[in-house]
Design a protein around this motif. Structure first.
Motif, PDB file in Angstrom:
ATOM      1  N   TRP A  13     -20.295  13.847   0.015  1.00  0.00           N
ATOM      2  CA  TRP A  13     -20.066  12.229  -0.519  1.00  0.00           C
ATOM      3  C   TRP A  13     -19.887  12.423  -2.010  1.00  0.00           C
ATOM      4  O   TRP A  13     -19.107  11.592  -2.674  1.00  0.00           O
ATOM      5  N   GLY A  15     -16.526  10.765   6.152  1.00  0.00           N
ATOM      6  CA  GLY A  15     -17.880  10.751   5.459  1.00  0.00           C
ATOM      7  C   GLY A  15     -18.924   9.938   6.032  1.00  0.00           C
ATOM      8  O   GLY A  15     -20.017  10.101   6.432  1.00  0.00           O
ATOM      9  N   GLY A  71     -19.392   2.984   1.239  1.00  0.00           N
ATOM     10  CA  GLY A  71     -18.090   3.414   1.686  1.00  0.00           C
ATOM     11  C   GLY A  71     -17.142   2.465   2.219  1.00  0.00           C
ATOM     12  O   GLY A  71     -16.160   2.256   2.195  1.00  0.00           O
ATOM     13  N   ASP A 124     -16.794  11.054  -4.034  1.00  0.00           N
ATOM     14  CA  ASP A 124     -16.686  10.596  -5.363  1.00  0.00           C
ATOM     15  C   ASP A 124     -16.152  11.148  -6.389  1.00  0.00           C
ATOM     16  O   ASP A 124     -15.064  10.237  -7.165  1.00  0.00           O
ATOM     17  N   VAL A 178     -13.314   9.405   2.880  1.00  0.00           N
ATOM     18  CA  VAL A 178     -14.373   8.535   2.927  1.00  0.00           C
ATOM     19  C   VAL A 178     -14.852   7.996   4.335  1.00  0.00           C
ATOM     20  O   VAL A 178     -16.160   8.039   4.834  1.00  0.00           O
ATOM     21  N   ALA A 218     -27.093   7.979  -1.842  1.00  0.00           N
ATOM     22  CA  ALA A 218     -27.145   9.496  -1.476  1.00  0.00           C
ATOM     23  C   ALA A 218     -28.173  10.385  -2.057  1.00  0.00           C
ATOM     24  O   ALA A 218     -28.764  11.019  -1.143  1.00  0.00           O
ATOM     25  N   THR A 249     -25.584   4.100   1.740  1.00  0.00           N
ATOM     26  CA  THR A 249     -24.473   4.767   1.202  1.00  0.00           C
ATOM     27  C   THR A 249     -22.974   4.385   2.089  1.00  0.00           C
ATOM     28  O   THR A 249     -22.074   4.191   1.521  1.00  0.00           O
ATOM     29  N   SER A 277     -23.282   6.766  -4.287  1.00  0.00           N
ATOM     30  CA  SER A 277     -23.643   8.256  -4.576  1.00  0.00           C
ATOM     31  C   SER A 277     -25.178   8.337  -4.787  1.00  0.00           C
ATOM     32  O   SER A 277     -25.932   9.131  -4.695  1.00  0.00           O
ATOM     33  N   MET A 286     -22.306  10.349   8.317  1.00  0.00           N
ATOM     34  CA  MET A 286     -23.436   9.849   7.672  1.00  0.00           C
ATOM     35  C   MET A 286     -24.154   9.168   8.525  1.00  0.00           C
ATOM     36  O   MET A 286     -25.446   9.368   8.711  1.00  0.00           O
TER      37      MET A 286
END
Lengths: 193, 249, 224, 566
Positions: free
Chosen positions: A175, A148, A104, A179, A145, A78, A100, A75, A152
């Protein structure tokens, strides 16, 4: 309209919040009620069944803690990517976004390892109330996740070319949400015994 | 009012019927007033040449009271309805008068079965009477029921008693009724319970104490040595058949 | 620009108009042709739809819900047992979970004609082979079968005169379940169940669970 | 000024199935919803025939067995709510109207909009596929209470149950995406000058409905995941023998299910507001008050769900709280209806077909509203719960919502959608042919319900009290009225398609309406507005004194008609 041309509607901002950020917040809001419903169901059952603590004692707290640490770190990446995007440094933002996503990936690997150990010990989805919630909650979170990460990487590919930099912030918001869900799951599934 | 449509055969049936009547009168009044007002306005302000529309925003105080006054009256009516509604509910579902007898009501796909104490008056003894599809009770006797389900959610409903309660698997739900009229009444299942839901019928037979005692004696089977592990044979006998056959016709 | 739009929307609508209209008119015309069953055989097939959720469209049954294989069962037996269920002679015992599911379903049949029609339809269904669901010793069962053979015949083909149904080719789990029900009085205790009351003492000659399994295993070896 | 360039005509597929144009997506939703309405109506025909003529051969269907009956009522309920009311009221009208009425060229996120319809279409296909699997479609009622819905040997339709659940979940995802898009578009993409209280009520209501849906659907999506695992992975979330709780599903379902009522009600109320304002030539009486009551309804709808479960085995003390909140919700709804009726005061009422539908909505919906009081007060609900009284009550709300208001909206915006007028005479015949039989269908059902007829029962032959001949006559009346009502729908279908070619040309603003969608040609061109509009006033400026015309469109600057109203 061809798919690439953006309508005027997309560019307007009556609230002062860009549409992309606004829609991200609404998506997060609707996700909150999905996880909220599941978590509330779990908590109600957990309170009604003190004997589930025995099942909960078999979870690997260290793996959960490690994953918490990994997600928090990702995070942070991010946030840094958002900063880079704000200063119009697309390639840097892309690099940070990929970092990031790597976070994950590590999270999912740890999760996979942990589940393998659980299943070897004979705890599967249908082993009992606690385990059903354990796999459903963590599984649903894991899917988020995964989704994401994929989004991402797509955003990162655009950002590397300095395109669609506003999306960096949106995927970052998402994200952080993923989290935060984990931050709820970790104590509820691992620490409460 | 309800009794015009269906017999009332338990003590609390009339409570519900009066509550129904109260609501019917109050909401009926409001419905007539509102519908009448609407049709009158439609007629009165129908489009006519040379008559201009009035410009009204609805913020004007002298007009707003046409909304606020009925509004307050509606709230008053709500209170008049809710207080007895809660009282009726409280007396039927929240408190139970002391029991004279207890029956166990069990729902399964797609029949009601019943267990009640035999002549010894004690539940879960060898002379218990177990019946399927038919429950015999004494008139003017307060019964507590223990409602259970063997499989899915059912709902134990006796319309003539104004009684309804869902049966949940894994739980025992208690309730009560006090029949006050001799006769035989329908038992329905009112919660979707599978393909036989619409066929899950039963009868509840309200008898005089004498008839009931005779029925008890006739149907209870004392424990037979060598058969104690086995459930007692069906005691429904021919009475039950006759009723069901009648209903078919 | 909007002219093109208009024509586009118009074209979808007018194209989609013809089919539904044709369907509606055709459907009405067709439905007028037939207002009910033409003969007992068709009616039997239609009414059998009531049984399909549990017994399957080929009559093969479903052990998970306690529904036996009924494909090819003799009409006289089906009709007799259905009538027993309808009259409450069967399926009215406190512990007869399967019977309590069966009884309401046959009560849904509208008339005796429907019962006859569906019973005849069941007889016309080709038998469906099935596997065995539990082990047993057919050799030990053969001796015990002597009692059964008196009515059900040496080959288990049944005997209509004695009211004994065919048992060869019937699901082993179903035979065992019913034997247990007869033994414990869940079935065959109703005074109106003439055949059941005959069967019950016979079933009680089987001393224990092993005897039930063995005799059923032997019946499974019979060819009707 | 339009920024769009004329493209070469795209292929059929791109134009009809891959379009991102909000109007085309609206048409996709509309036609899919109407097709599903035909299916749902057909099911109603079949099971009402069974109830009117028990055990007879139903023309066009066959014999109705108990299992099939359950599947028919389950599918009728699910289809009419999830696949007719939702797509037509929210998605079709929302998609068509929002960009036009807030004055922009499309949704803020057109591709998400397209994805929303595609997921919706997938959910339709999944649902329809359940008619082909072994055991047939799910028959455990649209509420799908476990353990019945969770265990195949209880419901006897294991495949159908799973497909139904997946279809519902997909449909929810589709409407979450669509609803989020509606909300963002309305918040962000309004024409310059359109302030919060200049937004037409129908847009407000569709957006609020979307937000209510968004806040209520989550728990049921979570519940659907749990139920899916119970069905397919042998978990025990709702299995009491394994630590689960069947009541949990009921709470999750009704936490969604009750707000859902208002999710479909609000757009209908919005449509009716637009029509009444135009045809009474009146400003809505207390526009802001209507909005406040809407917010109040939206909030209260989240705290009433357990009134569906009074006798479900919940703690009886809870019933008192929920009884109070339920009666409380009658206050804002009553006020809203009063405001609509008050709007008629001082108007100049033109009884064109759309207005007939709108007034019909109010008249019928009031009956549905007041009968809800019987069910919301816990005492009488003990008796009336799950009887035909409930059926009649919610059809007196849902038919006005999903049939009457939808016809109102369709007849009102048809000129805008297709550029031609519907035939008025046929429209009026259709109106009376729908509304009168509708009352004849459901008034008898109030009586049978009061006499104890329970729901979802395929035949009352086994229930002595319910098989009284008088009750059967009422059921038969209801069935015949349904046949009449259904046959009158053919007139609408004919009128709809006939007028596409033969209707009078509509022009931009046939109803002399003040909102923005009537300032563009009919049907609206690609990109909607040749010049992006600016808004100067609220949506209902009718009957202004001193003006040349009796209304002022939202996009006309104040100077254009003098300063008397600035």
């Amino acid at each position: 309209m061809s798919a690439s041309a953006k309508p005027i509607a997309n560019a307007r901002s009556g609230t002062g919040i860009p549409s992309a950020r606004l829609i991200t917040w609404w998506v997060i809001a609707s996700e909150i009620v999905i996880f909220g419903g599941l978590l509330a169901s779990y908590i109600m059952h957990r309170v009604a069944h003190p004997e589930w603590a025995e099942s909960a004692s078999h979870t690997l707290t260290w793996a959960g803690a490690l994953n918490t640490f990994i997600l928090l770190t990702s995070s942070l990446c991010a946030v840094l990517a958002h900063q880079a995007a704000d200063s119009h440094d697309g390639p840097k933002a892309a690099k940070l976004l990929r970092l990031t996503a790597l976070g994950g990936l590590i999270f999912l690997c740890v999760k996979g390892y942990e589940w393998t150990l659980d299943i070897r010990e004979g705890f599967v989805l249908s082993s009992g109330g606690f385990w059903s919630f354990y796999y459903t909650l963590a599984g649903l979170h894991g899917l988020h996740v995964l989704a994401g990460m994929i989004i991402m990487l797509i955003v990162a590919a655009d950002a590397a070319k300095n395109e669609e930099l506003q999306r960096v912030e949106c995927i970052g918001l998402y994200w952080h949400f993923v989290d935060i869900v984990w931050i709820f799951l970790f104590p509820l599934l691992y620490i409460a015994k | 009012m309800l009794e015009r449509y269906l017999t009332a055969a338990s003590t609390y049936a009339h409570w519900i019927d009066y509550q129904f009547l109260l609501i019917a009168v109050l909401v009926g009044f409001w419905l007539i007033v509102a519908e009448g007002m609407m049709f009158w306005l439609i007629f009165k302000f129908r489009a006519r040449d040379g008559r201009a529309t009035q410009y009204i925003t609805g913020e004007e105080t002298h007009l707003k009271r046409w909304i606020t006054i009925p509004h307050i009256l509606v709230i008053l009516c709500d209170i008049v309805i809710i207080v007895p509604a809660i009282l009726v509910w409280y007396n039927i579902k929240q408190v139970m008068p002391p029991a004279d007898e207890t029956v166990r009501v069990i729902g399964q796909q797609w029949a009601w079965s019943f267990q009640q104490a035999g002549p010894d008056g004690v539940m879960d003894t060898a002379d218990d009477i177990r019946t399927v599809g038919e429950l015999h009770v004494k008139v003017n006797t307060t019964y507590h029921f223990e409602l259970m389900s063997r499989d899915v959610v059912h709902s134990f409903a006796v319309p003539s008693f104004r009684l309804k309660q869902d049966a949940l698997p894994g739980r025992t739900i208690s309730g009560w009724f006090r029949p006050n009229r001799v006769g035989s009444y329908d038992i329905q299942c009112t919660q979707m319970c599978g393909i036989g839901h619409g066929l899950m019928a039963g009868r509840i037979i309200v008898e005089t104490p004498q008839d009931h005692a005779a029925w008890l004696l006739h149907n209870s089977t004392p424990a037979v040595a060598g058969q104690q592990a086995l459930p007692s044979p069906s005691t429904v006998g021919m009475d039950g058949l006759a009723t069901m056959a009648e209903v078919r016709r | 620009m909007h002219k093109f739009q208009k024509s586009a929307l118009y074209r979808i609508a007018s194209r989609s108009l013809r089919l539904p209209l044709a369907l509606v008119i055709g459907g009405l015309a067709l439905s007028g042709c037939r207002m009910g069953a033409t003969d007992a055989a068709t009616r039997g097939q239609e009414v059998f739809e009531t049984c399909v959720p549990c017994h399957n469209s080929d009559g093969s049954g479903n052990a998970a819900v306690g529904a036996p294989n009924i494909a090819g069962m003799k009409a006289w037996y089906v009709e007799r047992e259905v009538d027993k269920f309808r009259a409450g002679v069967r399926g009215m015992h406190f512990n007869d979970v399967e019977g309590m599911r069966m009884r309401p379903m046959v009560l849904s049949l509208a008339s005796e004609e429907d019962v006859k029609a569906v019973a005849h339809y069941v007889e016309t269904l080709p038998p469906v082979p099935h596997g065995s669901s539990f082990p047993g010793d057919p050799k030990a069962g053969a001796a015990l079968y002597a009692t059964c053979g008196a009515c059900h015949g040496d080959t288990g083909a049944g005997n209509q005169d004695l009211g004994a149904p065919r048992i060869a080719g019937v699901d082993d789990w179903y035979l065992a379940t019913e034997l247990r029900k007869f033994r414990s009085g869940v079935r065959g205790t109703n005074p109106k169940d003439r055949e059941g009351r005959l069967m019950r003492p016979m079933a009680r000659t089987l001393a224990n669970e092993d005897a039930i399994r063995n005799v059923v295993a032997y019946v499974e070896t019979l060819k009707p | 000024m339009s920024t769009h360039v004329e493209h070469a005509e795209p292929g059929i597929f791109r134009k009809y199935f891959w379009s991102t144009d909000h109007k085309m997506i609206a048409m996709q939703y509309l036609f899919t919803g109407m097709a599903m309405a035909l299916i749902g109506g057909y099911f109603a025909y079949v099971f009402r025939m069974q109830l009117g003529f028990p055990n007879q051969y139903v023309p066009g269907y066959g014999i109705v067995t108990p299992g099939r009956y359950n599947a028919l009522v389950t599918m009728h309920g699910s289809i009419m709510i999830f696949w007719v009311a939702m797509p037509v009221l929210i998605a079709a009208f929302g998609n068509f109207l929002i960009p036009l009425m807030v004055g922009c060229d499309d949704m803020a996120f057109p591709r998400i909009n397209r994805l929303s319809y595609q997921i919706f279409l997938l959910s339709v296909l999944v649902l329809l596929s359940s008619f082909l699997v072994k055991g047939g479609p799910f028959g455990g009622a649209w509420t799908a209470y476990p353990p019945l819905s969770a265990v195949g040997s209880y419901n006897l339709t294991p495949a159908g149950a799973t497909l139904w659940l997946v279809a519902v979940a997909l449909e929810f995802v589709a409407f979450l995406l669509g609803g989020i898009n509606f909300t963002v578009t309305t918040m962000n993409s309004r024409a310059p000058g359109m302030k919060m209280y200049d937004i037409p009520l129908v847009i407000w209501m569709i957006v609020l409905a979307s937000i209510i849906f968004m806040c209520s659907a989550g728990p049921l999506i979570a519940g659907a995941v749990m139920l899916l695992f119970d069905q397919t992975m042998s978990t025990g979330f709702f299995d009491p023998t394994r630590g689960g709780d069947p009541l949990l599903w009921q709470h999750l379902f009704w936490f969604f299910g009750h707000p859902e009522v208002y999710v479909v009600l609000l757009p209908a109320m919005g449509i009716v507001a637009e029509i009444i304002a135009v045809f009474a030539r009146k400003k809505i009486f207390g526009y802001k008050t209507v909005l406040y009551t809407t917010w109040a309804v939206g909030f209260l709808s989240f705290v009433v769900w357990a009134h569906h479960q009074f006798v479900a085995g919940i703690d009886p003390r809870m019933a008192n709280i929920f009884s109070i909140t339920t009666l409380l919700i009658s206050v804002p709804i009553t006020e809203m209806v009063f405001l609509y009726i008050a709007t008629l005061y001082g108007g100049s009422i033109h009884l064109d077909t759309p207005m007939l539908w709108a007034l019909g909505f109010i008249a019928e919906f009031m009956v549905g509203g007041v009968t809800g009081i019987f069910l919301g007060s816990s005492g009488t609900d003990i008796y009336l719960h799950d009887t035909y009284f409930v059926i009649a009550h919610f059809h007196y709300t849902f038919v006005p919502i999903a049939i009457i208001a939808v016809y109102g909206g369709l007849t009102f915006w048809y000129p805008k959608m297709f550029g031609r007028m519907l035939n008025e005479t046929l429209g009026k015949i259709h109106f009376w042919g729908t509304v009168i039989p509708f009352n004849v269908i459901f008034i008898p059902l109030f009586i049978t319900g009061t006499a104890g007829d329970q729901r979802r029962v395929y035949s009352y032959a086994l229930f002595a009290e319910q098989s009284r001949p008088a009750l059967q006559h009422l059921r038969l009346t209801s069935t015949i009225a349904l046949l009449v009502m259904l046959s009158f729908q053919l007139i609408f279908i004919f009128n709809f398609f006939w007028s596409l070619r033969n209707g009078k040309s509509a022009g931009a603003n046939p109803w002399r309406s003040a909102t923005l969608e009537w300032t563009v040609p009919s049907p609206p061109p690609h990109g909607n507005f040749a010049v992006m509009p600016t808004v100067y006033r609220g949506p209902y400026e009718y009957g202004l004194p001193g003006g040349a015309d009796d209304y002022v469109p939202q996009n006309v600057p104040d100077q254009a008609f003098g300063d008397q109203n600035s």
